[in-house]
Design a protein around this motif. Structure first.
Motif: not given
Length: 214
Positions: A59-71
């Protein structure tokens, strides 16, 4: 093989000059973020096809290592975070035009540091050459007569252009397409330059498709 070097700093004029530069850099960084965080919405850009670091999932959700750190870092702030993942070339364009406030991750280089303000690094990434079986590449000099495949605007794209590595460069939109091209081409002189773990992730993901090509 990795080697570590223990560095000793003597308290001389060079040390104080370096300290002053770091302080100035820190002040500039804080001033930048104080301006950015004064907004109600924090606009963050990222690469939509740079797995496993940042990519669009279901569903075009941003994911990944960088995204987890950012959040994790920004999640407790009283701001709305608008994460926009696009092709990397367009992300760099948006950042240069001020259409986004920051990016979730970018590889550092001295050239890029003249244009962008970098935070302290949070990950170290090794870049490798990926090539077909039967070939052997042990040193960077051995790819100078090869056809180099890179992602548009990636640090490896900057590298081959800055250092005149090859006159034959194929530029792809995203890393997955780089390895797909390498898999189907019959030209054994093609070499893909990308992050090692990123390449391994894509190969594992596309194992059924790539099996028999490499």
């Amino acid at each position: 093989n990795c080697q570590s070097v223990r560095m000793y700093i003597s308290f001389n004029n060079n040390f104080y000059k370096l300290l002053i530069l770091r302080i100035i850099s820190l002040i500039s960084f804080l001033l930048f973020f104080s301006e950015v965080f004064s907004q109600k919405v924090l606009r963050v850009g990222g690469d939509k096809g740079f797995a496993p670091y940042e990519y669009l999932g279901e569903e075009n959700t941003p994911m990944g290592f960088n995204i987890d750190i950012l959040k994790s870092v920004l999640g407790n702030l009283d701001y709305t975070i608008d994460i926009q993942l696009k092709t990397w070339k367009n992300v760099r364009r948006d950042l240069s035009k001020g259409e986004i406030d920051l990016v979730s991750g970018m590889f550092y280089s001295d050239k890029r540091a003249k244009e962008y303000l970098f935070s302290d690094p949070f990950i170290k990434v090794q870049h490798r050459a990926f090539y077909k079986k039967g070939q052997q590449i042990d040193k960077i000099d051995q790819i100078k007569d090869k056809i180099i495949i890179v992602q548009d605007g990636d640090i490896m794209h900057d590298y081959v252009l800055t250092n005149n590595i090859s006159d034959s460069i194929i530029v792809m939109r995203d890393p997955e397409n780089e390895l797909r091209y390498l898999a189907i081409t019959k030209d054994v002189n093609c070499v893909v330059l990308m992050g090692f773990y990123q390449g391994q992730y894509i190969i594992d993901k596309l194992m059924d498709y790539l099996f028999g090509f490499f």
